[in-house]
Design a protein around this motif. Structure first.
Motif, mmCIF file in Angstrom:
data_model
loop_
_atom_site.group_PDB
_atom_site.id
_atom_site.type_symbol
_atom_site.label_atom_id
_atom_site.label_comp_id
_atom_site.label_asym_id
_atom_site.label_seq_id
_atom_site.Cartn_x
_atom_site.Cartn_y
_atom_site.Cartn_z
ATOM 1 N N CYS A 231 -9.053 4.119 1.107
ATOM 2 C CA CYS A 231 -8.276 5.156 1.809
ATOM 3 C C CYS A 231 -8.644 5.144 3.283
ATOM 4 O O CYS A 231 -9.820 5.248 3.647
ATOM 5 N N LEU B 138 -3.322 4.239 1.395
ATOM 6 C CA LEU B 138 -4.084 3.903 0.195
ATOM 7 C C LEU B 138 -3.767 2.447 -0.169
ATOM 8 O O LEU B 138 -2.606 2.107 -0.419
ATOM 9 N N THR B 139 -4.823 1.607 -0.211
ATOM 10 C CA THR B 139 -4.645 0.200 -0.576
ATOM 11 C C THR B 139 -5.373 -0.031 -1.897
ATOM 12 O O THR B 139 -6.592 0.215 -1.993
ATOM 13 N N PRO B 140 -4.679 -0.471 -2.941
ATOM 14 C CA PRO B 140 -5.330 -0.624 -4.253
ATOM 15 C C PRO B 140 -6.418 -1.705 -4.210
ATOM 16 O O PRO B 140 -6.292 -2.723 -3.506
ATOM 17 N N ALA C 213 -7.635 8.634 -8.764
ATOM 18 C CA ALA C 213 -7.690 7.221 -9.146
ATOM 19 C C ALA C 213 -7.918 7.124 -10.644
ATOM 20 O O ALA C 213 -8.776 7.807 -11.206
ATOM 21 N N HIS D 181 0.844 -1.193 0.000
ATOM 22 C CA HIS D 181 0.000 0.000 0.000
ATOM 23 C C HIS D 181 0.891 1.259 0.000
ATOM 24 O O HIS D 181 2.106 1.175 0.102
ATOM 25 N N GLU E 263 -13.768 4.853 0.025
ATOM 26 C CA GLU E 263 -13.240 4.290 -1.219
ATOM 27 C C GLU E 263 -13.009 5.413 -2.229
ATOM 28 O O GLU E 263 -13.890 6.237 -2.476
ATOM 29 N N ALA F 67 -8.814 2.792 -4.929
ATOM 30 C CA ALA F 67 -8.102 2.401 -3.716
ATOM 31 C C ALA F 67 -8.985 2.659 -2.524
ATOM 32 O O ALA F 67 -9.896 3.494 -2.534
#
Length: 812
Positions: A689, A679-681, A804, A615, A732, A687
């Motif tokens: 958040c 932030l995790t894809p 994004a 992340h 998100e 992602a």
């Protein structure tokens, strides 16, 4: 038998002067039986007088001199004006090209005369021509003056006239010479007895001559039998009230005129009269000293004469004025003949036997000097020199002392007044220089300003050498009074001296080269090198340049320290910000960062964007305050956030630990607002958040449909309360959506009482950015900040934009 004759007159510098000069020369040559030379002589005189009138515009003195004893006999004509700074144009004319419109007088001199030349003094310029007449159509005897009668037949008539020019005394020699008895001429106007040569209204009339203090020359007087007798007159006017003044004429026939003419070695009494007349006039100090030197030199018959004055604060004596062949070549003298203890006149027959160095500097063997005494203190010296040894006699020192006693008080008074004026001018110059140099932190600019301060007022050219803090010396700047010579001057000087500046042998040209060190606090920072056309530098100017160099050195030292500190500061400040933002697949980022303090790279705001495992982390903070203290907290916060995140601490834990760390620092009032997130894809794009705001400006989220939302709740600032606990919020970030994070430098941008974020101004701005890239959104925000008010922003500004990307644009 002395067959030398001389006749002089004077004219105003008017257009009528050439015509009057032509009449004078033609009449004199007729009296001297040299009419066969008249045409060339009159033409030369006309050209030289015209040249003087046009280029000098001052009064003109014209002298005709016949030397019948020379082989061959020669006639000299001299034209003196009183503007020595004006150069004489002339030279040998070209063989083919026509003569130029200027300088024709000396071109004619080169063609018609056997010799010509120009002699400069401090107050006059003399142009002379010489004509030799060995081969003449008449016999030489007819061209030369008639033989003089035996000296035992000498008669010197003494005629005294009152203030109105009427005869009151007439001696027996006057009766024998002119035939009139005393009773016959008593009360008669002199003008009835004199055949004046018609100097005209533009020179000296008889009435003007009677008003002079001293005059010598040839004219004619009426004999009782009707003849016109050529005579030589020495005129003297007595002092006193105007109604009691008398004109005394000593008259001899022209053959015996030499007994009344000026002797080869001028009389001492004449110098005394000139000094008296000089002191009766109000003159500037420089002109006063120059005139004293010229009177001393002429009255002594020496090769050169000097006025030396004591230098301030020391026992040395500097040349203040000079006249003669070697005047102005000696600078500051330190000798047994010139010191504070030398209170009596000194006569040296051979300087080489006493002081070899002084003899070389004066270019003289004989020396006579007398002290200038004021209130029992030696303030200067009058000196006379000659190239031959044993030239002077003891009575010359008596005359020098007499002159010194007359002028000492006046010279000291005028010098003190001049020093006061010079001191004020010096302080004014240094104040203006200090104001010009103050606040300049660029070494090159300081060098340029220093050179231009002395050129052309003090020097013809100047060069500034700078020595940096490592000891390396280089030529920083050159400046010539004629700018086209700057490149040539730079090539002639060593770019990097291979020896200490005090030991460098500077290129010798027409100018005298002098070097002044740039020293402050015991350290050398280079040198100011100047070239002057004058052979010596007055003591006052030397002191002024020394003060200027100390001022320049101080500013150069400050500039060097400032440059080193600025470099160190930039290096340290740049370490507080990330070198570049980490690339994030599926996300697009843009950053705007601008510190509010001029010249700073980092302020109280900071940002960071980096990857941790699978992340990404971002942070945007604002430290309370500015300057180095705020930058120190900036560095602590950014590095702490990055370190804790890489140790897999959650966003809430990062805020908790950073809060404790700030409180441990013990710096009261040093608070920090911080927006921190992860932030995790997501597989479908975009992602997840996770975010927390510790007292920071809330971030804004631009949805795909154009709606703007606040996505974080403000919590307590960091560094206030030790028991504070922080929580996170999650949302998100879908494709095409934009997250905008800013500091208060954006939202609190002020125009009067109005802020940019009033009435959700930032949200409205973001809503208009749908479909734009992250860079375009950041640029829109920057332009809105800059254009919101006329004055530039003085607060730190930080903008972080995350967008994004659509799933189809995500690289596999």
């Amino acid at each position: 038998m002395d067959t030398t004759r001389e006749s002089s007159t004077a004219f105003d510098g008017t257009p009528h002067a050439p015509a009057a000069a032509r009449r004078f020369v033609r009449q004199v040559l007729g009296e001297w039986r040299l009419s066969h030379l008249a045409e060339d002589a009159v033409l030369l005189t006309s050209e030289l007088v015209t040249n003087a009138v046009v280029h000098a515009g001052t009064g003109i003195e014209l002298t005709c001199r016949l030397d019948a004893d020379a082989t061959p006999p020669k006639l000299e004509i001299e034209v003196d004006d009183h503007q020595p700074e004006r150069q004489v144009l002339g030279g040998t004319p070209p063989l083919v090209d026509p003569l130029p419109t200027s300088g024709r007088g000396l071109a004619l001199a080169g063609m018609l005369a056997d010799a010509w030349g120009v002699t400069y003094t401090r107050t006059a310029k003399r142009v002379w021509v010489r004509m030799e007449f060995a081969d003449v159509p008449e016999s030489p005897a007819a061209c030369l003056p008639a033989p003089r009668r035996p000296i035992d037949r000498l008669q010197v008539a003494v005629v005294v006239a009152d203030a109105e020019g009427r005869v009151v005394s007439w001696n027996s020699d006057a009766e024998s010479l002119l035939g009139w008895t005393a009773e016959q001429v008593a009360g008669s106007p002199l003008e009835e007895l004199v055949v004046w040569r018609g100097h005209g209204p533009y020179a000296l009339s008889l009435a003007e001559t009677l008003g002079l203090g001293r005059w010598r020359g040839e004219t004619r007087m009426r004999h009782r039998d009707g003849r016109s007798v050529p005579v030589y007159i020495s005129h003297l006017r007595t002092d006193g009230p105007a109604e009691d003044r008398r004109s005394i004429w000593m008259v001899a026939d022209s053959e015996h005129g030499f007994v009344l003419a000026s002797p080869p070695a001028p009389l001492r009494r004449e110098a005394g009269r000139r000094i008296k007349d000089l002191l009766d006039q109000d003159r500037p100090l420089a002109e006063l000293l120059d005139t004293i030197a010229r009177i001393v030199q002429l009255s002594s018959g020496g090769d050169a004469a000097y006025v030396l004055l004591r230098a301030d604060g020391c026992n040395r004596f500097g040349v203040a004025a000079g006249a003669g062949a070697t005047a102005g070549l000696v600078g500051v003298l330190s000798s047994c003949a010139f010191n504070l203890q030398c209170e009596t006149p000194v006569l040296v027959d051979d300087l080489l036997a006493v002081d070899v160095e002084l003899a070389q500097r004066l270019e003289a063997r004989s020396l006579a000097c007398a002290p200038l005494m004021v209130a029992g203190e030696v303030v200067g010296h009058l000196a006379v020199t000659a190239a031959q040894p044993g030239r002077f006699e003891q009575d010359l020192t008596v005359s020098l002392l007499h002159i010194a006693d007359q002028v000492a008080a006046t010279v000291q008074r005028e010098r003190l007044a001049e020093q006061e004026r010079a001191h004020r001018g010096r302080l004014s110059f240094l104040a203006e220089a200090g104001e010009l140099l103050a606040g300049v932190h660029d070494e090159e600019l300081l060098a340029a300003l220093a050179a231009q301060l002395v050129v052309p007022k003090i020097a013809t050219w100047a060069a500034v050498y700078l020595t940096d803090l490592t000891g390396m010396t280089r030529l920083a700047r050159v400046w010539h009074s004629e700018e086209e010579h700057n490149a040539e001057l730079r090539r002639s000087l060593p770019a990097i001296p291979r020896s200490p500046l005090s030991e460098v042998t500077w290129p010798v040209g027409e100018e005298t080269v002098l070097s002044f060190p740039l020293r402050t606090q015991g350290r050398s920072h280079g040198a100011l090198v100047i070239g002057r056309s004058e052979p010596t530098l007055p003591l006052e100017l030397a002191d002024l340049l020394a003060d200027l160099c100390r001022l320049v050195a101080l500013n150069v030292h400050t500039a060097m320290l400032y440059a080193r500190q600025a470099t160190t500061s930039r290096v340290l400040q740049r370490s507080l910000l990330p070198m570049r933002a980490a690339p994030m697949p599926g996300l697009e980022s843009a950053v705007i960062y601008r510190p509010g303090e001029e010249g700073a790279d980092v302020g109280g705001d900071f940002y960071d964007l980096f990857t941790v495992a699978d992340h990404w982390c971002f942070a945007l903070g604002d430290v309370c305050g500015s300057g180095p203290e705020a930058a120190a907290v900036t560095g602590l916060a950014r590095h702490a956030v990055r370190l804790l995140a890489k140790e897999n601490y959650t966003v809430a834990d990062i805020l908790d630990r950073l809060n404790q760390r700030l409180l441990e620092e013990g710096d009261e009032g040093r608070f920090l607002s911080l927006l921190c997130g992860e932030l995790t894809p997501l597989p479908q794009g975009g992602a997840l958040c996770t975010i927390a705001s510790a007292g920071h400006v809330p971030p804004l989220l631009l949805r795909a449909g154009g709606k703007v939302e606040v996505v974080a709740t403000p919590q307590l600032l960091l560094g206030i309360e030790a028991d504070a606990r922080f929580f996170v919020e999650t949302f998100e970030l879908a494709p095409e959506e934009v997250l905008l994070c800013v500091t208060d430098g954006v939202t609190e941008r002020r125009d009067g009482k109005r802020f940019l974020d009033d009435d959700d101004g930032l949200a409205r701005l973001l809503s208009e950015c749908a479909g734009l890239s992250a860079d375009a959104v950041a640029e829109r925000v920057r332009r809105a900040v800059d254009s919101f008010a006329a004055r530039p922003s003085t607060d730190d500004v930080a903008v972080l934009v995350l967008r994004a990307m659509p799933a189809r644009l995500i690289s596999p």
